[in-house]
Write an enzyme that holds these catalytic residues in place. Structure first.
Site, PDB file in Angstrom:
ATOM      1  N   CYS A 101     -19.266  -9.367 -10.233  1.00  0.00           N
ATOM      2  CA  CYS A 101     -19.806  -8.785 -11.267  1.00  0.00           C
ATOM      3  C   CYS A 101     -20.018  -7.258 -11.251  1.00  0.00           C
ATOM      4  O   CYS A 101     -20.789  -7.009 -10.368  1.00  0.00           O
ATOM      5  CB  CYS A 101     -20.906  -9.531 -11.947  1.00  0.00           C
ATOM      6  SG  CYS A 101     -20.619 -10.458 -13.186  1.00  0.00           S
TER       7      CYS A 101
ATOM      8  N   CYS B 128      13.849   4.113 -20.606  1.00  0.00           N
ATOM      9  CA  CYS B 128      14.391   3.751 -21.939  1.00  0.00           C
ATOM     10  C   CYS B 128      14.355   2.202 -22.283  1.00  0.00           C
ATOM     11  O   CYS B 128      13.871   1.821 -23.236  1.00  0.00           O
ATOM     12  CB  CYS B 128      15.784   3.961 -22.283  1.00  0.00           C
ATOM     13  SG  CYS B 128      16.945   3.555 -20.695  1.00  0.00           S
TER      14      CYS B 128
HETATM   15  C1  LIG Z   1     -17.744 -12.638 -20.992  1.00  0.00           C
HETATM   16  C2  LIG Z   1     -17.588 -12.613 -19.751  1.00  0.00           C
HETATM   17  C3  LIG Z   1     -18.514 -13.180 -18.872  1.00  0.00           C
HETATM   18  C4  LIG Z   1     -18.146 -13.445 -17.438  1.00  0.00           C
HETATM   19  N1  LIG Z   1     -19.033 -13.942 -16.741  1.00  0.00           N
HETATM   20  C5  LIG Z   1     -18.621 -14.258 -15.349  1.00  0.00           C
HETATM   21  C6  LIG Z   1     -19.448 -14.922 -14.415  1.00  0.00           C
HETATM   22  O1  LIG Z   1     -20.296 -15.268 -14.757  1.00  0.00           O
HETATM   23  N2  LIG Z   1     -19.065 -15.267 -12.995  1.00  0.00           N
HETATM   24  C7  LIG Z   1     -17.794 -14.555 -12.909  1.00  0.00           C
HETATM   25  O2  LIG Z   1     -17.470 -14.952 -11.598  1.00  0.00           O
HETATM   26  N3  LIG Z   1     -16.934 -14.316 -13.476  1.00  0.00           N
HETATM   27  C8  LIG Z   1     -17.339 -13.887 -14.757  1.00  0.00           C
HETATM   28  N4  LIG Z   1     -16.386 -13.231 -15.494  1.00  0.00           N
HETATM   29  C9  LIG Z   1     -15.178 -12.832 -15.053  1.00  0.00           C
HETATM   30  C10 LIG Z   1     -13.914 -14.065 -15.351  1.00  0.00           C
HETATM   31  O3  LIG Z   1     -14.302 -14.951 -14.752  1.00  0.00           O
HETATM   32  C11 LIG Z   1     -12.657 -13.519 -14.778  1.00  0.00           C
HETATM   33  O4  LIG Z   1     -12.676 -13.194 -13.570  1.00  0.00           O
HETATM   34  C12 LIG Z   1     -12.173 -12.131 -15.867  1.00  0.00           C
HETATM   35  O5  LIG Z   1     -12.460 -12.265 -17.235  1.00  0.00           O
HETATM   36  C13 LIG Z   1     -10.548 -11.970 -15.528  1.00  0.00           C
HETATM   37  O6  LIG Z   1      -9.788 -12.941 -16.093  1.00  0.00           O
HETATM   38  P1  LIG Z   1      -9.332 -12.916 -17.584  1.00  0.00           P
HETATM   39  O7  LIG Z   1      -8.471 -11.818 -17.659  1.00  0.00           O
HETATM   40  O8  LIG Z   1      -8.498 -14.324 -17.679  1.00  0.00           O
HETATM   41  O9  LIG Z   1     -10.348 -13.122 -18.491  1.00  0.00           O
HETATM   42  C14 LIG Z   1     -16.772 -12.974 -16.915  1.00  0.00           C
HETATM   43  C15 LIG Z   1     -15.987 -12.661 -17.862  1.00  0.00           C
HETATM   44  C16 LIG Z   1     -16.153 -12.439 -19.204  1.00  0.00           C
HETATM   45  C17 LIG Z   1     -15.352 -12.009 -20.296  1.00  0.00           C
END
Ligand SMILES: Cc1cc2nc3c(=O)[nH]c(=O)nc-3n(C[C@H](O)[C@H](O)[C@H](O)COP(=O)(O)O)c2cc1C
Ligand SMILES: Cc1cc2nc3c(=O)[nH]c(=O)nc-3n(C[C@H](O)[C@H](O)[C@H](O)COP(=O)(O)OP(=O)(O)OC[C@H]3O[C@@H](n4cnc5c(N)ncnc54)[C@H](O)[C@@H]3O)c2cc1C
Ligand code: SF4
Lengths: 445, 435
Positions: B138, B385
Site C-alpha cells: 500500500c 504509425c
Molecule cells: C480501492 C482499492 C483498495 C485496495 N486495497 C488493497 C488492500 O487492502 N490490500 C492490498 O494488498 N491491495 C489493495 N489494493 C490493490 C489491489 O489489490 C491490486 O494490487 C491493484 O489494484 C492492481 O490491480 P488492478 O489493476 O487489477 O486493480 C487496493 C486497490 C484498490 C483499488
C-alpha cells in the site's frame, strides 16, 4: 416489348435483372471485423442489463459483446446460441428497434444504441463458418418426442430436446423446413439461402430425424403421435389467413400477402416473378410492410398500404414504416378498402375513410378510388384447418399455460400457433426452447 | 475444453482468476457472490490488528478516462480493512467452509515486529484459509505508519517478515510487492531469501490523477486537500508485466512462483501475465469497473484461445514468453522491417502521416486523393504509425527478406544474428580482426 414499372397489369421483369438482384441484397450487411470491434467497444457491460430483459430469449448481450470486443467471437456465439439456437436468423429479422436496441442505455443517452443485432450476426456468422456443430448431445435418455412444424418454434424445441439427449422426430407438412424463415421473412433480411443453411447447421446436433411432407391432419393424427411418442410439441404456426371484408375480392390479382411472399421466397429468379404496376396492400403489420417493399423492389410503379387505424397503432415498428417510406411506399392510415372493382382482374379499389369512435371503427362516408392491378391482403393470420379438435383454443390459438402446456396431457405447443406471445421469430424460439425444457422435466421427473 | 485448473504453491482453484485484496473481497457478502459468479479464488481484503483503521468519509477514488469515458486508470486512497479483526476472521471461516474448491488467501498487514505477526497468524490459520499474502504494497496511509510499502521498499524488512511468517505458520506465504521501487528484483529476491513461497505483484502505483483547476485541489479531494493514492487498472498493466518479467527471468528468482496483478481486464491480459510466468492472476479494477461477471469473459476467452491453439492446460503456456524477454543489447540488429499500409483498410485519416512527418522519420508520402504510402528508403520501422492508426491491422510491420537490399541504408539485409555487443559503433565491443 420489355416490361417497365409502367407496364399495365401484373408482369414480371419490370426492372433489369441486375437491378432486382441489387434491390434484394442484404438489408443490413455484415460488419467487417474492424466495424465489429468499434461497435462492440460501445457496450457499457451494464449490470442486470435492460437489453437482456428486452430479449425474449434473454441472450446475455453484454457478455457476448464483450467477448467480441476481446477477440473471441466464437465464445460470443456460444453465449448467444446457448440461449437462442436461431441467433443467426434472429440477428437478421428481429425488430430490435422495439426489443434489445430500444432498451440499450446508449439509445437513451445518445439515441444511438449499441448495434446488438449486427454484432450478434457477426458472432454467429463466425461460428457457423466453423466446421462442425458447437454443442454436444447429452447421453441418450431413451425418450422419443414428436415435433410438428419445422419453423422457429419447432426447430428451437427439437434442438433443445436433442441436446438434452432425447430422440426427436421433426415433422413438417411442407417439402422443406424452416417455416416462415424459409417462406415468410423478407428476402433482403436473410439472403443467400441463409434459412436452409441455418437449418442444416442446427440439425448438426444429431438425434433429430426429419420428415417433410408429413402433415398433422393429413397422414399424421395427434392420437397416433401420442401413442408413438413420449411427448408431442406443436409448432405449426398460422396456416390460415383472415378474409378481407370487402366486395369483389374474388377478382384476379387479389391474394393473401403471405402467398405472394412465399412465392417470392421460393423463386429462384426474381426477374421472372410477376408483380402489379399499381399494388395495394391492406394491413398494418410486418407482413404488409414486407409485401409492399418487396413489390416496390420488384419494380411496381406505385405501392400503397391501406391501414384502418392511425399510424401509431400499426404493429409494424417506426423503423419498418420508415423502411417502407424510404422505398417510396405510400402509407394511408384511417382507410379501408370497401370494393374491389374490375373486369375479371382488379382495376380499381374503392376505399373509405374510417374514424375511431366509442363503438370502434366507423366509416365517415367519404370515399375515394385507387387504381390497382394487384391487391395483397395482410390483415392477420389464423390457425389452419388441421388443428386437432381435442385442443382447447383461446383467442383463436391453441391455449397454453406456463411453458407451452396445452389442454391435452403430453402435448405442448409454442410459437405463432400458441396463445400469448408476439408472433415474432424470437418469441417462437423462446417458446420452443422453454417447452423443450418443460418436456424434459416432465419426462425425466 | 482446456483445463484451467490451477495449483499455485499448493493452493488449488478451478481457474487462475482470483480477486485481488481490495474492496471486492472486503466481506463475506462480496466473496460469496464472487464465487457464485465464477472467480477461482480471492485474496481477502487486508486484515490488520485492532483497533481497526478508519477511512476518509469523502471520495476515495480518482480516475483517468479514455475515449468514450472508458475507465483506464483508477486511483484510491483507501486503507486496509476498516472492520474489526474478529468479524473478518469469522466471515473468512464461514466462506471457506462452504467453498472448499476455491482459493481463499488472507492478506495481512501488521506492524513490523515479530510479536504482531505471531499474534495474528494462528488466528488466520484457524479459519482454514489456504494461505496468506503479506501486503507490503500500500503506497498511502499505511506506509506513513511504517507498514505497507514502507516495508516493501526495504528488502531486508521483507526478508525478515517473510522469515517470521514461515516460522510461525504452516500456510503458504505470498509476498505482495509494491511497484514503487527502482528495481523490483531486490524485494523479490528478499522474499525468496526469507523463505516465502511466492510473490504477487503489483500493488498500486503512487499517483495523483488530476487537479481541480477551480479549487487547486488534487483529486480525489477531501475538503480541499488531496493526498497521493494508489493507481491501478488498465493503465498500470505494462508496468506490472515488466516487473513480472523481470522477476521471472532473474536467475536468482527464476521459477519462483508469481501471482500476476495489475490492470488485468480481459482474458488476453491474463494470458499475457501467465505467459510471462504468473501461476495465478489477480484482478481488482476490472471487477470494480464492470462487476463480478467480467470473469465469465475471462474464463471463456482463455479456454477458447487455449482450445484453438491446442494448449491442454495452463502449464502449457505458463512462462512461455519468459525466454523471449531479453536485454536490449541482445536484440538482433540485422532484423530489418518496413511499415506496410493496407490501402483497402485505410480510411485516409492521415494520422500516420502527421506522426511520421512531424515526429519521426518523414517516411510516409501523402499522395493525391489522400493516399498514404510508406517510403521504404526513409522508414526505420519504428512502429509509431502502427500505433497511432485507428484501424486495427491497417498498418503492419513486414520483415525484409535476408539477401534483399534495405533502400534506406543501401545495405544487404544479413541473415545472421548480430547484436550491439559486437557492433562496430559500440566502444565496448571486442575489436574486429584487422582487415
Ligand atoms: C480501492 C482499492 C483498495 C485496495 N486495497 C488493497 C488492500 O487492502 N490490500 C492490498 O494488498 N491491495 C489493495 N489494493 C490493490 C489491489 O489489490 C491490486 O494490487 C491493484 O489494484 C492492481 O490491480 P488492478 O489493476 O487489477 O486493480 C487496493 C486497490 C484498490 C483499488
Ligand atoms: C411475411 C412475414 C414476415 C415476417 N417478418 C418477421 C420479421 O421480420 N421478424 C420477426 O421476428 N418475425 C417476422 N414474422 C413472424 C415470424 O415469421 C413468425 O412469428 C415465426 O415464424 C413463427 O414461428 P413458428 O415456428 O411458430 O411458425 P412458422 O414459422 O409459421 O412455422 C410453422 C411450420 O409448421 C408447418 N405446419 C403447419 N401446419 C402443419 C401441419 N398441420 N402439419 C405439419 N406441419 C405443419 C409449416 O409448414 C411451417 O413449417 C413474419 C411473418 C410473416 C408472415
Ligand atoms: S459507489 Fe457511490 S453509492 Fe456506493 S458507496 Fe460509493 S459513492 Fe456511495
Amino acid at each position: 416489348m420489355i416490361p417497365t414499372p409502367r407496364t399495365l397489369g401484373i408482369a414480371p421483369g419490370r426492372l433489369p435483372a441486375e437491378e432486382i438482384a441489387a434491390n434484394f441484397a442484404d438489408l443490413a450487411p455484415p460488419l467487417t471485423p474492424h466495424e465489429a470491434l468499434v461497435a462492440a467497444d460501445r457496450c457499457y457491460f451494464c449490470h442486470d442489463a435492460p437489453c437482456v430483459a428486452a430479449c425474449p430469449t434473454a441472450i446475455d448481450i453484454p457478455l457476448f459483446v464483450r467477448q467480441i470486443a476481446t477477440g473471441t467471437p466464437e465464445a460470443a456465439a456460444h453465449t448467444i446460441l446457448s440461449q437462442n439456437i436461431l441467433g443467426g436468423m434472429c440477428a437478421r429479422v428481429c425488430p430490435t428497434e422495439t426489443l434489445c436496441e430500444e432498451a440499450c442505455v446508449r439509445e437513451a443517452a445518445e439515441g444511438r444504441p449499441v448495434e446488438i443485432a449486427r454484432l450478434q450476426r457477426h458472432a454467429t456468422d463466425v461460428a457457423m463458418a466453423r466446421p462442425g456443430h458447437p454443442f454436444r448431445r447429452a447421453a441418450p435418455t431413451g425418450r422419443a418426442v414428436a415435433v410438428v412444424g419445422a419453423g422457429p418454434a419447432g426447430l428451437a424445441c427439437a434442438h433443445r430436446l436433442a441436446l438434452l439427449g432425447h430422440a426427436v422426430t421433426l415433422h413438417d407438412a411442407r417439402p422443406k423446413g424452416g417455416g416462415l424463415n424459409e417462406f415468410g421473412i423478407a428476402a433482403y433480411k436473410a439472403p443467400g439461402g441463409f434459412a436452409q443453411a441455418e437449418l442444416d447447421w442446427l440439425l448438426g446436433i444429431g438425434g433429430i430425424e426429419v420428415r417433410y411432407g408429413a402433415a398433422l391432419g393429413g397422414d399424421l393424427t395427434l392420437r397416433d403421435l401420442r401413442a408413438r411418442f413420449d411427448a408431442v410439441f406443436l409448432g405449426i404456426g398460422l396456416g390460415g389467413v383472415n378474409a378481407l371484408a370487402a366486395k369483389g375480392t374474388h377478382r384476379d390479382g387479389v391474394r393473401p400477402a403471405v402467398d405472394f411472399i412465399a412465392e417470392l421466397r421460393q423463386s429462384d429468379d426474381l426477374a421472372r416473378l410477376p408483380v402489379g404496376r399499381r399494388v395495394v396492400v391492406v394491413g398494418g403489420g410486418m407482413t404488409a410492410i414486407d409485401a409492399a417493399v418487396q413489390s416496390k423492389l420488384l419494380g411496381a410503379e406505385e405501392v400503397t398500404i391501406l391501414y384502418r387505424r392511425s399510424r401509431g397503432k400499426m404493429s409494424a415498428s417506426g423503423y419498418e414504416q420508415d423502411l417502407a417510406a424510404g422505398h417510396g411506399v405510400r402509407i394511408l392510415c384511417g382507410v379501408v378498402p370497401v370494393k374491389v372493382k374490375g373486369n375479371g382482374a382488379v382495376r380499381e379499389v374503392e376505399c373509405a375513410y374510417v374514424e375511431e369512435g366509442p363503438k370502434g371503427l366507423r366509416e365517415t362516408g367519404e370515399t375515394f378510388t385507387l387504381k390497382a392491378d394487384q391487391l395483397l391482403t395482410a390483415i392477420g393470420q389464423t390457425l389452419g384447418p388441421d388443428v386437432p379438435g381435442k385442443l382447447e383454443l383461446e383467442g383463436g390459438k391453441i391455449r397454453v399455460t406456463g411453458p407451452g402446456q396445452t389442454s391435452v396431457k403430453g402435448v405442448w405447443a409454442g410459437g405463432d400457433c400458441a396463445s400469448g406471445g408476439d408472433d415474432l421469430t424470437v418469441t417462437a424460439v423462446a417458446e420452443g426452447r422453454d417447452a423443450a425444457i418443460d418436456i424434459h422435466r416432465a419426462l425425466m421427473g | 475444453m482446456a483445463d484451467l485448473s490451477t495449483d499455485f504453491v499448493g493452493i488449488k482453484s478451478p481457474n487462475p482468476f482470483w480477486l485481488a485484496s481490495a474492496p471486492p473481497t472486503d466481506k463475506e457478502y462480496n466473496v460469496r457472490r464472487a464465487f457464485e459468479a465464477g472467480w477461482g479464488g480471492v485474496v481477502w481484503k487486508t486484515l490488520g490488528l485492532d483497533p481497526h483503521i478508519v477511512n476518509v468519509n469523502g471520495p476515495r477514488y480518482g480516475a483517468v478516462w479514455g475515449a468514450d469515458r472508458r475507465l483506464l486508470g483508477l486511483n484510491n486512497i483507501e486503507l486496509i480493512t476498516d472492520r474489526p479483526l474478529d468479524v473478518n476472521l469469522r466471515e473468512i471461516k464461514q466462506v471457506k467452509r462452504d467453498w472448499r474448491n476455491r482459493a481463499l488467501v488472507v492478506s495481512l498487514m501488521v506492524p513490523c515486529d515479530e510479536e504482531s505477526w505471531k499474534a495474528i497468524l494462528p488466528l488466520v490459520e484457524e479459519t482454514e484459509a489456504d494461505g496468506i499474502e503479506l501486503n507490503f504494497g500500500c503506497p498511502h496511509g499505511m506506509s506513513e505508519r511504517g507498514m505497507g510499502s514502507a516495508v516493501g521498499q526495504v528488502p531486508e524488512y521483507i526478508e525478515m517478515v517473510s522469515r517470521w511468517c514461515k516460522a510461525n505458520t504452516r500456510m503458504p506465504v505470498i509476498v505482495k510487492l509494491t511497484p514503487n521501487i527502482t528495481d523490483i528484483r531486490y524485494p523479490a529476491r528478499a522474499a525468496r531469501a526469507g523463505g516465502a513461497d511466492a510473490v504477487s505483484l503489483i500493488n498500486t502505483v503512487s499517483s495523483i490523477t488530476s487537479v481541480d483547476l477551480d479549487t487547486f485541489s488534487p483529486e480525489p479531494s477531501i475538503d480541499g486537500k488531496g493526498s497521493h493514492g494508489g493507481y491501478c487498472g488498465p493503465a498500470v498493466k505494462p508496468i506490472a508485466l515488466n516487473m513480472v518479467a523481470e522477476i521471472a527471468r532473474d536467475p536468482e528468482t527464476a521459477g519462483f512462483p508469481i501471482s500476476g496483478i495489475g490492470g488485468i481486464t480481459t482474458w488476453r491480459d491474463a494470458a499475457e501475465f501467465i505467459a510471462l510466468g504468473a501461476g495465478s492472476v489477480q484482478v481488482c479494477a476490472a471487477a470494480m469497473t464492470y462487476g463480478f461477471r467480467v470473469v465469465e469473459e475471462m474464463i471463456s476467452g482463455l479456454s477458447q484461445w487455449m482450445d484453438d491453439k491446442g494448449h491442454a492446460g495452463l502449464d502449457a503456456i505458463r512462462g512461455r514468453a519468459v525466454p523471449n524477454v531479453t536485454d536490449w543489447q541482445y536484440l538482433n540488429l540485422n532484423y530489418v522491417a518496413k511499415a506496410r499500409i493496407d490501402q483497402d483498410l485505410c480510411i485516409h485519416c492521415g494520422r500516420c502521416y502527421a506522426a511520421c512527418e512531424d515526429t519521426s522519420h518523414q517516411a510516409i508520402a501523402m499522395k493525391p486523393g489522400r493516399v498514404f504510402e510508406v517510403k521504404d528508403d526513409e522508414c526505420v520501422a519504428c512502429n509509431l504509425c502502427v500505433n497511432v492508426c485507428p484501424v486495427e491491422g491497417c498498418i503492419s510491420m513486414e520483415a525484409m527478406t535476408p539477401g534483399t537490399v534495405d533502400p534506406r541504408t543501401g545495405r544487404v539485409v544479413e541473415r545472421e544474428y548480430a547484436n550491439w555487443t559486437t557492433h562496430p559503433n559500440n566502444p565496448a565491443a571486442p575489436p574486429r580482426a584487422a582487415e
